[in-house]
Write a protein that holds these residues in place. Structure first.
Motif, PDB file in Angstrom:
ATOM      1  N   GLN A  10       0.824  -1.204   0.000  1.00 26.17           N
ATOM      2  CA  GLN A  10       0.000   0.000   0.000  1.00 26.17           C
ATOM      3  C   GLN A  10       0.858   1.254   0.000  1.00 26.17           C
ATOM      4  O   GLN A  10       0.525   2.248  -0.649  1.00 26.17           O
ATOM      5  CB  GLN A  10      -0.958   0.011   1.198  1.00 26.17           C
ATOM      6  N   SER A  11       1.985   1.221   0.704  1.00 30.06           N
ATOM      7  CA  SER A  11       2.862   2.406   0.730  1.00 30.06           C
ATOM      8  C   SER A  11       3.394   2.730  -0.657  1.00 30.06           C
ATOM      9  O   SER A  11       3.596   3.899  -0.992  1.00 30.06           O
ATOM     10  CB  SER A  11       4.009   2.214   1.727  1.00 30.06           C
ATOM     11  N   PHE A  12       3.588   1.730  -1.500  1.00 32.26           N
ATOM     12  CA  PHE A  12       4.032   1.972  -2.871  1.00 32.26           C
ATOM     13  C   PHE A  12       2.885   2.465  -3.735  1.00 32.26           C
ATOM     14  O   PHE A  12       3.081   3.289  -4.610  1.00 32.26           O
ATOM     15  CB  PHE A  12       4.701   0.721  -3.454  1.00 32.26           C
ATOM     16  N   ARG A  13       1.667   1.982  -3.492  1.00 35.97           N
ATOM     17  CA  ARG A  13       0.492   2.479  -4.222  1.00 35.97           C
ATOM     18  C   ARG A  13       0.221   3.940  -3.882  1.00 35.97           C
ATOM     19  O   ARG A  13      -0.255   4.711  -4.709  1.00 35.97           O
ATOM     20  CB  ARG A  13      -0.741   1.647  -3.873  1.00 35.97           C
ATOM     21  N   ASP A  14       0.505   4.316  -2.661  1.00 35.41           N
ATOM     22  CA  ASP A  14       0.230   5.676  -2.184  1.00 35.41           C
ATOM     23  C   ASP A  14       1.198   6.723  -2.741  1.00 35.41           C
ATOM     24  O   ASP A  14       0.953   7.920  -2.582  1.00 35.41           O
ATOM     25  CB  ASP A  14       0.282   5.726  -0.652  1.00 35.41           C
ATOM     26  N   CYS A  21       9.100   6.982 -15.031  1.00 28.34           N
ATOM     27  CA  CYS A  21       8.984   8.154 -15.913  1.00 28.34           C
ATOM     28  C   CYS A  21       8.738   9.452 -15.155  1.00 28.34           C
ATOM     29  O   CYS A  21       8.863  10.530 -15.727  1.00 28.34           O
ATOM     30  CB  CYS A  21       7.887   7.938 -16.952  1.00 28.34           C
ATOM     31  N   GLY A  22       8.357   9.351 -13.881  1.00 33.87           N
ATOM     32  CA  GLY A  22       8.125  10.545 -13.074  1.00 33.87           C
ATOM     33  C   GLY A  22       6.740  11.146 -13.195  1.00 33.87           C
ATOM     34  O   GLY A  22       6.419  12.122 -12.525  1.00 33.87           O
ATOM     35  N   LYS A  23       5.896  10.567 -14.034  1.00 30.58           N
ATOM     36  CA  LYS A  23       4.543  11.104 -14.234  1.00 30.58           C
ATOM     37  C   LYS A  23       3.699  10.901 -12.978  1.00 30.58           C
ATOM     38  O   LYS A  23       3.711   9.833 -12.371  1.00 30.58           O
ATOM     39  CB  LYS A  23       3.889  10.397 -15.427  1.00 30.58           C
ATOM     40  N   GLY A  24       2.963  11.933 -12.609  1.00 29.44           N
ATOM     41  CA  GLY A  24       2.063  11.852 -11.460  1.00 29.44           C
ATOM     42  C   GLY A  24       0.759  11.191 -11.828  1.00 29.44           C
ATOM     43  O   GLY A  24       0.378  11.145 -12.984  1.00 29.44           O
ATOM     44  N   GLY A  25       0.095  10.654 -10.840  1.00 34.34           N
ATOM     45  CA  GLY A  25      -1.195  10.009 -11.053  1.00 34.34           C
ATOM     46  C   GLY A  25      -1.211   8.632 -10.435  1.00 34.34           C
ATOM     47  O   GLY A  25      -0.321   8.270  -9.678  1.00 34.34           O
ATOM     48  N   PRO A  26      -2.226   7.859 -10.757  1.00 32.45           N
ATOM     49  CA  PRO A  26      -2.331   6.527 -10.169  1.00 32.45           C
ATOM     50  C   PRO A  26      -1.150   5.645 -10.568  1.00 32.45           C
ATOM     51  O   PRO A  26      -0.664   5.722 -11.710  1.00 32.45           O
ATOM     52  CB  PRO A  26      -3.626   5.961 -10.729  1.00 32.45           C
ATOM     53  N   VAL A  27      -0.689   4.855  -9.636  1.00 26.55           N
ATOM     54  CA  VAL A  27       0.408   3.923  -9.913  1.00 26.55           C
ATOM     55  C   VAL A  27       0.010   2.524  -9.472  1.00 26.55           C
ATOM     56  O   VAL A  27      -0.922   2.335  -8.696  1.00 26.55           O
ATOM     57  CB  VAL A  27       1.727   4.343  -9.206  1.00 26.55           C
ATOM     58  N   GLU A  28       0.744   1.562  -9.984  1.00 28.10           N
ATOM     59  CA  GLU A  28       0.585   0.158  -9.617  1.00 28.10           C
ATOM     60  C   GLU A  28       1.889  -0.290  -8.982  1.00 28.10           C
ATOM     61  O   GLU A  28       2.971   0.138  -9.391  1.00 28.10           O
ATOM     62  CB  GLU A  28       0.289  -0.676 -10.861  1.00 28.10           C
ATOM     63  N   THR A  29       1.783  -1.141  -7.985  1.00 28.14           N
ATOM     64  CA  THR A  29       2.982  -1.676  -7.352  1.00 28.14           C
ATOM     65  C   THR A  29       3.474  -2.846  -8.186  1.00 28.14           C
ATOM     66  O   THR A  29       2.725  -3.782  -8.463  1.00 28.14           O
ATOM     67  CB  THR A  29       2.694  -2.137  -5.916  1.00 28.14           C
TER      68      THR A  29
END
Length: 79
Positions: A10-14, A21-29
């Motif tokens: 969860q800490s990586f999802r957060d 790439c440095g792009k902001g927004g939703p990420v997946e672990t």
């Protein structure tokens, strides 16, 4: 060997920013060494995890991003 840590995942999802790439927004672990890599291992530990946006995550699984590139990012982050 298995280390299952939902709080670590969860800490990586957060993070909300792709570490590749440095792009902001939703990420997946993403597990740098996958959950099935090497005979059923699952290592939910920071040195095996990286936050990737969907595009970069898919690029890795399509062979367009090498595992060594992700390892370089993790190594710099964990110093």
């Amino acid at each position: 060997m298995k280390i299952i840590d939902e709080a670590c995942l969860q800490s990586f999802r957060d993070k909300r920013r792709c570490e590749f790439c440095g792009k902001g927004g939703p990420v997946e672990t993403h597990h740098v060494f996958g959950r099935g890599f090497g005979g059923g291992n699952r290592l939910d530990i920071p040195i095996n995890l990286i936050s990737l946006d969907r595009k970069c995550h898919q690029a890795f699984h399509n062979g367009k991003i090498k595992r060594s590139a992700l390892l370089d990012i993790v190594a710099r982050r964990e110093v």
